[in-house]
Design an enzyme around this catalytic site. Structure first.
Site, PDB file in Angstrom:
ATOM      1  N   GLY A 207      33.157  37.641  35.882  1.00 23.82           N
ATOM      2  CA  GLY A 207      34.036  36.794  35.166  1.00 23.82           C
ATOM      3  C   GLY A 207      35.002  36.109  35.985  1.00 23.82           C
ATOM      4  O   GLY A 207      34.827  36.133  37.252  1.00 23.82           O
ATOM      5  N   ASN A 208      36.078  35.453  35.553  1.00 26.22           N
ATOM      6  CA  ASN A 208      36.965  34.670  36.304  1.00 26.22           C
ATOM      7  C   ASN A 208      38.228  34.678  35.514  1.00 26.22           C
ATOM      8  O   ASN A 208      38.308  35.371  34.194  1.00 26.22           O
ATOM      9  CB  ASN A 208      36.572  33.308  36.637  1.00 26.22           C
ATOM     10  CG  ASN A 208      36.333  32.468  35.335  1.00 26.22           C
ATOM     11  OD1 ASN A 208      37.023  32.374  34.779  1.00 26.22           O
ATOM     12  ND2 ASN A 208      34.947  32.440  34.913  1.00 26.22           N
ATOM     13  N   ARG A 209      39.286  33.991  36.154  1.00 24.91           N
ATOM     14  CA  ARG A 209      40.656  34.251  35.673  1.00 24.91           C
ATOM     15  C   ARG A 209      41.199  33.141  34.459  1.00 24.91           C
ATOM     16  O   ARG A 209      42.255  33.211  34.522  1.00 24.91           O
ATOM     17  CB  ARG A 209      41.807  34.210  36.790  1.00 24.91           C
ATOM     18  CG  ARG A 209      41.477  35.574  37.622  1.00 24.91           C
ATOM     19  CD  ARG A 209      42.420  35.632  38.725  1.00 24.91           C
ATOM     20  NE  ARG A 209      43.838  35.653  38.380  1.00 24.91           N
ATOM     21  CZ  ARG A 209      44.772  35.216  39.091  1.00 24.91           C
ATOM     22  NH1 ARG A 209      44.600  34.895  40.290  1.00 24.91           N
ATOM     23  NH2 ARG A 209      46.280  35.318  38.606  1.00 24.91           N
ATOM     24  N   SER A 210      40.146  32.486  33.984  1.00 21.77           N
ATOM     25  CA  SER A 210      40.527  31.353  33.249  1.00 21.77           C
ATOM     26  C   SER A 210      40.869  32.041  31.939  1.00 21.77           C
ATOM     27  O   SER A 210      40.483  32.712  31.457  1.00 21.77           O
ATOM     28  CB  SER A 210      39.259  30.519  32.856  1.00 21.77           C
ATOM     29  OG  SER A 210      39.513  29.617  31.844  1.00 21.77           O
TER      30      SER A 210
END
Ligand code: CTP
Length: 412
Positions: A207-210
């Protein structure tokens, strides 16, 4: 320094929520003077407003006549917010009446005025109310769109007062000079938000930090501009969905790709604010991968590339599947690289993707993600660059939409 806010309260059941609006302003350091209509006091007593605001409350122009209160309150305000505004109050404001302290104060005010209607759906849709709303907008007042949902009785539809925190944030952004662009009224706007996630096994994912907050702010402003908004949303910590927006939840990049593809042809403006996972595991394991397993499957995860939604959108437009007039906007969160500035990287990305605009920001050091503020540059395909000044994500959304909506006539 806080703002001097005049909070007008109309005589509808949503008047009780005005108490929380007072709190949202005062907790942010603003000074609030509450001016209810006489009818509003049927719902909330003046003692409540006086205690919350720390100021006396009056409803008529004949109180404190020696201080010329009916003129002074409006003159001294930095911001007037009328929440809730009933159908009757909208009619009186649209007619320019001054038959109580609130309407007199609004007539005097030269500062930004934000009117927040709340009423039953039938009333909101009535032609007389529609005309009054249009008139008030022509006068330069910002009239918010009501939220959708449960009304006082068992019925539901557009007419609810938006969340108090949303009213306060929106009105503060208007006080800073931002406006939702009216040229988007009736247009179909598709916005992606949040991060996509790619499963490794039933418990792990890439995933990512958005946080999705900038995408949600764009959706909120587009809805407030009168657009028909669809949000395709991945993982997000944004709290409330924009009023009236259709929200489609997805998880993976391929799901987002399919959801966007389905809706792209019917969109006048598409904004890819989502942080899309570029790769996904070649194989998603059915059962949890174990650290010490014989094939050591957890140590090496083979990845395959995901579709590039933004580039495909541009291709679909070239192929005529998406109308030629549809505006396509990308986002780029960049960090400085050796020998290349954030803007240079973004300019190359804009060319590579082929979209009309790219909103780029500098995320060196983890800035922006999950924060309430943002800033950057809006790059246009023809080479122009617009600085988007540091502001709340709502301010930034207002600026982005104002620029992209004003750029060309959106297709019909
Ligand atoms: N994007 C997309 N589909 C992808 C990857 C990105 O639609 N598979 C969109 C994003 O929503 C964003 C823009 O493309 O609007 C730029 O995303 P970014 O991740 O910065 O672009 P990449 O091409 O993946 O470049 P980088 O190598 O910098 O990650």
């Amino acid at each position: 320094m806080g703002l001097k806010v005049v909070l007008g309260v109309g005589g509808g059941i949503a008047a009780y929520k005005a108490c929380q609006v007072v709190r949202d302003f005062t907790e942010a350091g603003d000074d609030v003077r509450v001016v209810p209509t006489p009818a509003a006091l049927n719902f909330v007593g003046s003692a409540t407003f006086e205690a919350l605001s720390g100021h006396p409350v009056s409803t008529t122009v004949f109180d404190a006549v020696d201080e010329v209160q009916h003129v002074r309150i409006g003159q001294e305000a930095d911001l007037v917010v009328v929440a809730p505004a009933t159908a009757d109050l909208l009619a009186r404001l649209a007619a320019g009446r001054a038959d109580d302290l609130l309407t007199a104060s609004v007539l005097v005010a030269t500062c930004p005025v934000v009117i927040v209607p709340a009423m039953h759906t039938e009333m909101w849709k009535n032609p007389a109310v529609r005309r009054n709303v249009e008139l008030l907008r022509e006068f330069g007042y910002v009239v918010m769109e009501p939220a959708h949902g449960r009304l006082t009785g068992a019925d539901s539809g557009p007419g609810r007062l938006p969340d108090p925190a949303q009213i306060a944030d929106f009105a503060r952004s208007v006080a800073r000079g931002h406006r939702p662009p009216r040229s988007l009224a009736g247009r179909r706007v598709l916005i992606t938000a949040g991060g996509t996630q790619e499963n490794i096994d039933p418990v792990r994912y890439i995933g990512n930090r958005s946080s999705g907050r900038q995408g949600f702010a764009l959706g909120e402003v587009a809805a407030q501009a009168g657009a028909r908004v669809t949000m395709v949303v991945g993982d997000t910590d944004a709290l409330s969905t924009p009023a009236g927006a259709e929200v489609v939840r997805v998880r993976s990049t391929r799901q987002m790709h399919a959801a966007v593809q389905e809706r792209a042809a019917a969109s006048d403006l598409i904004i890819m604010a989502a942080a899309v996972a570029d790769f996904r595991p070649l194989n998603e394991a059915d059962s949890k991968l174990k650290k010490g397993s014989a094939d050591d499957a957890l140590r090496h995860v083979d990845l395959v590339e995901n579709p590039d939604i933004l580039r495909d959108l541009v291709d679909w437009r070239r192929a005529g599947v998406v109308p030629a007039g549809t505006i396509i906007v990308g986002f780029a969160a960049e960090t400085e690289q050796p020998g290349a500035s954030v803007r240079e990287l973004a300019r190359k990305k804009l060319q590579r993707k082929g979209c009309d605009f790219l909103m780029c920001n500098d995320v060196s050091g983890g800035a922006v993600f999950g924060q309430d503020r943002n800033s950057g540059w809006l790059l246009a395909a023809d080479g122009r660059e617009t600085v988007i000044a540091d502001g709340s994500k709502l301010d930034v959304a207002m600026e982005i939409l104002t620029h992209v909506a004003g750029e060309r006539i959106l297709n019909d």
